[in-house]
Design a protein around this motif. Sequence first.
Motif, PDB file in Angstrom:
ATOM      1  N   PRO A  55      -7.383 -39.012  99.510  1.00 28.11           N
ATOM      2  CA  PRO A  55      -7.220 -39.827  98.299  1.00 28.11           C
ATOM      3  C   PRO A  55      -7.471 -39.007  97.039  1.00 28.11           C
ATOM      4  O   PRO A  55      -8.124 -37.954  97.072  1.00 28.11           O
ATOM      5  CB  PRO A  55      -8.279 -40.924  98.468  1.00 28.11           C
ATOM      6  N   THR A  56      -6.979 -39.502  95.920  1.00 26.74           N
ATOM      7  CA  THR A  56      -7.049 -38.771  94.651  1.00 26.74           C
ATOM      8  C   THR A  56      -8.457 -38.314  94.309  1.00 26.74           C
ATOM      9  O   THR A  56      -8.671 -37.174  93.879  1.00 26.74           O
ATOM     10  CB  THR A  56      -6.505 -39.648  93.507  1.00 26.74           C
ATOM     11  N   ILE A  57      -9.453 -39.163  94.484  1.00 26.55           N
ATOM     12  CA  ILE A  57     -10.813 -38.822  94.065  1.00 26.55           C
ATOM     13  C   ILE A  57     -11.330 -37.599  94.830  1.00 26.55           C
ATOM     14  O   ILE A  57     -11.995 -36.724  94.250  1.00 26.55           O
ATOM     15  CB  ILE A  57     -11.762 -40.041  94.244  1.00 26.55           C
ATOM     16  N   ILE A  58     -11.011 -37.485  96.127  1.00 24.56           N
ATOM     17  CA  ILE A  58     -11.442 -36.337  96.925  1.00 24.56           C
ATOM     18  C   ILE A  58     -10.602 -35.110  96.584  1.00 24.56           C
ATOM     19  O   ILE A  58     -11.124 -34.005  96.416  1.00 24.56           O
ATOM     20  CB  ILE A  58     -11.348 -36.660  98.430  1.00 24.56           C
ATOM     21  N   LYS A  59      -9.327 -35.310  96.485  1.00 20.72           N
ATOM     22  CA  LYS A  59      -8.418 -34.207  96.164  1.00 20.72           C
ATOM     23  C   LYS A  59      -8.767 -33.564  94.833  1.00 20.72           C
ATOM     24  O   LYS A  59      -8.853 -32.332  94.707  1.00 20.72           O
ATOM     25  CB  LYS A  59      -6.989 -34.749  96.136  1.00 20.72           C
ATOM     26  N   ARG A  60      -9.001 -34.381  93.791  1.00 23.05           N
ATOM     27  CA  ARG A  60      -9.304 -33.846  92.459  1.00 23.05           C
ATOM     28  C   ARG A  60     -10.694 -33.208  92.412  1.00 23.05           C
ATOM     29  O   ARG A  60     -10.930 -32.271  91.652  1.00 23.05           O
ATOM     30  CB  ARG A  60      -9.183 -34.952  91.407  1.00 23.05           C
ATOM     31  N   ALA A  61     -11.623 -33.719  93.225  1.00 23.07           N
ATOM     32  CA  ALA A  61     -12.942 -33.077  93.303  1.00 23.07           C
ATOM     33  C   ALA A  61     -12.810 -31.676  93.894  1.00 23.07           C
ATOM     34  O   ALA A  61     -13.463 -30.729  93.434  1.00 23.07           O
ATOM     35  CB  ALA A  61     -13.887 -33.926  94.146  1.00 23.07           C
ATOM     36  N   PHE A  62     -11.966 -31.528  94.900  1.00 23.29           N
ATOM     37  CA  PHE A  62     -11.719 -30.215  95.506  1.00 23.29           C
ATOM     38  C   PHE A  62     -11.163 -29.241  94.464  1.00 23.29           C
ATOM     39  O   PHE A  62     -11.658 -28.113  94.310  1.00 23.29           O
ATOM     40  CB  PHE A  62     -10.742 -30.377  96.673  1.00 23.29           C
ATOM     41  N   TYR A  63     -10.130 -29.662  93.744  1.00 24.75           N
ATOM     42  CA  TYR A  63      -9.533 -28.772  92.742  1.00 24.75           C
ATOM     43  C   TYR A  63     -10.489 -28.509  91.580  1.00 24.75           C
ATOM     44  O   TYR A  63     -10.500 -27.404  91.015  1.00 24.75           O
ATOM     45  CB  TYR A  63      -8.217 -29.356  92.234  1.00 24.75           C
ATOM     46  N   SER A  64     -11.291 -29.496  91.212  1.00 21.04           N
ATOM     47  CA  SER A  64     -12.271 -29.286  90.142  1.00 21.04           C
ATOM     48  C   SER A  64     -13.292 -28.231  90.531  1.00 21.04           C
ATOM     49  O   SER A  64     -13.615 -27.330  89.744  1.00 21.04           O
ATOM     50  CB  SER A  64     -12.980 -30.608  89.811  1.00 21.04           C
TER      51      SER A  64
ATOM     52  N   ASP B 109     -17.900 -32.583  84.680  1.00 22.33           N
ATOM     53  CA  ASP B 109     -18.842 -31.504  84.963  1.00 22.33           C
ATOM     54  C   ASP B 109     -18.871 -31.231  86.459  1.00 22.33           C
ATOM     55  O   ASP B 109     -18.325 -31.994  87.264  1.00 22.33           O
ATOM     56  CB  ASP B 109     -20.248 -31.836  84.450  1.00 22.33           C
ATOM     57  N   LEU B 110     -19.504 -30.137  86.812  1.00 20.66           N
ATOM     58  CA  LEU B 110     -19.563 -29.714  88.208  1.00 20.66           C
ATOM     59  C   LEU B 110     -20.280 -30.737  89.079  1.00 20.66           C
ATOM     60  O   LEU B 110     -19.841 -31.034  90.194  1.00 20.66           O
ATOM     61  CB  LEU B 110     -20.258 -28.354  88.295  1.00 20.66           C
ATOM     62  N   ASP B 111     -21.394 -31.279  88.602  1.00 17.99           N
ATOM     63  CA  ASP B 111     -22.200 -32.170  89.428  1.00 17.99           C
ATOM     64  C   ASP B 111     -21.439 -33.435  89.820  1.00 17.99           C
ATOM     65  O   ASP B 111     -21.609 -33.960  90.930  1.00 17.99           O
ATOM     66  CB  ASP B 111     -23.492 -32.545  88.702  1.00 17.99           C
ATOM     67  N   THR B 112     -20.601 -33.963  88.918  1.00 17.81           N
ATOM     68  CA  THR B 112     -19.842 -35.174  89.227  1.00 17.81           C
ATOM     69  C   THR B 112     -18.843 -34.904  90.338  1.00 17.81           C
ATOM     70  O   THR B 112     -18.691 -35.709  91.266  1.00 17.81           O
ATOM     71  CB  THR B 112     -19.110 -35.690  87.979  1.00 17.81           C
TER      72      THR B 112
ATOM     73  N   LEU C  82     -17.619 -34.618  96.966  1.00 15.82           N
ATOM     74  CA  LEU C  82     -17.479 -33.904  98.240  1.00 15.82           C
ATOM     75  C   LEU C  82     -18.724 -34.043  99.116  1.00 15.82           C
ATOM     76  O   LEU C  82     -18.636 -33.919 100.342  1.00 15.82           O
ATOM     77  CB  LEU C  82     -17.172 -32.428  97.999  1.00 15.82           C
ATOM     78  N   GLU C  83     -19.872 -34.279  98.520  1.00 17.70           N
ATOM     79  CA  GLU C  83     -21.088 -34.483  99.321  1.00 17.70           C
ATOM     80  C   GLU C  83     -20.999 -35.741 100.180  1.00 17.70           C
ATOM     81  O   GLU C  83     -21.702 -35.853 101.185  1.00 17.70           O
ATOM     82  CB  GLU C  83     -22.313 -34.552  98.406  1.00 17.70           C
TER      83      GLU C  83
END
Length: 450
Positions: free
Chosen positions: A300-309, A217-220, A225-226
């Motif tokens: 790192p993957t977690i930040i990168k995938r949050a950006f694309y999400s 979901d968006l919030d996760t 990124l926060e």
Amino acid sequence: MVFARRPRAPLPLWLLSGWLRAWRGLCAPAMAPPRCFALELTDCTLAHFALGAEGSDACPDPRLSELLGPPGRSYSLCVPMAAGDDCGARVHAARVHQSLQHQLRRGPFQRCQLHRLLCYCPGGQAEGVQHGFLLRDPSEGQDTRRALLELLSRCQEAARPHLGEFEADSQGVLWQRAWVLQESRQLQVGCARVLPIPEPPLHPAVPHLLSSAVFRDLDTARAVLETCTSIPEAKAVLDLVDQCPRQVQKGKFPVIVIEGLDATGKTTVTHAVSESLQAVLLYSPPSCIGQWRKIFDDQPTIIKRAFYSLGNYIVASEIAKESTKSPVIVDRFWHSTATYGIATELSGGLQHLPPAHHPVYQWPGDLLKPDLVLLLTVSPEERAQRLRDRGLEQTREEAELEANSVFRQKVEASYRRMENPRCLEVDASPSREEVLQTVLRLIRATFNDS
């Protein structure tokens, strides 16, 4: 303190238990027992082992002996997680892991082999998953050990990777010595036997995927990124997300997503289809944040995938608006974000992907859903030739897709397991005109039947 060369005989259990008590006290809670390890081998299989004083009846694993025993010397480094395993802790650990990876490919480590290593709790719990590396020094050089200790001394104490050193005794039994740094001194805090264990039914990182690579979901995704206050563009992305309405609805016109690996013809097909259908062509990530792709691709993957999400949610608001006036064609959407995240985060080969119908393959409940998703495919040979013909600078993922066939296979297999909506596969090997006609026939058949 000087490193012992190699135990000559199994150590007495009373001494082992004392060392283990000291190790557990110093390393808890991050390394609290029981702990298991998944080591990625050169053939993309995983070897699993645990540490303990018992286990004389355990069946030896020759793969472990080859990587952990002589000749040469091997070291394990696992990045600790802060208590609670919250979002900030995951992001911080991911950054330490990435920095460690970069440093282990330089200087005296260049002659060493680097393998992915995962430390986890048995039973499939997501808590406490630690990513790390096995460093294999074929020459058993003293400077490798010194360089590792110097590397660890530069890390903040709370985020300092745990260091283990593997040795074999005179009977060939494998042991791991655990070391910590205290006031610039190296201190041995444990010595335990390496015990082969069966492979668990699921890759141990799978329970962690929905909080580290595939956001439901968006919030996760937003929470990740926060935590990235050091990246100015992260704040700009969040501001754009805040300007988008929540839970947008699709208009009356069809929304068609075209997916596929690089060099499968997505650009050509999306432009041709949008012209044929007089449709609006959109991209994910959208142009308003596309300029920052390089910045987040280096994270790192977690930040990168949050950006694309979050980019998917921004483009969803554009889809909602445009689909009230005309058909919409989207060049990549959520499926790309998910498949690349899964393939990157999970070590091992195809057999270690989550099984079909796993929640990781399900469309997020708060993201606008397209009417049709088409997946363009070509043979690996054809795709490689197209990449060479393009002559353009490759992204990191494009380069890995070309060089690492297992990574490519994991991405393709993940695409095929996506559900609700699933991907409808299209062979993009024929001529551009043939592929376009195939795509248009599928679109007309879908919407004529609905």
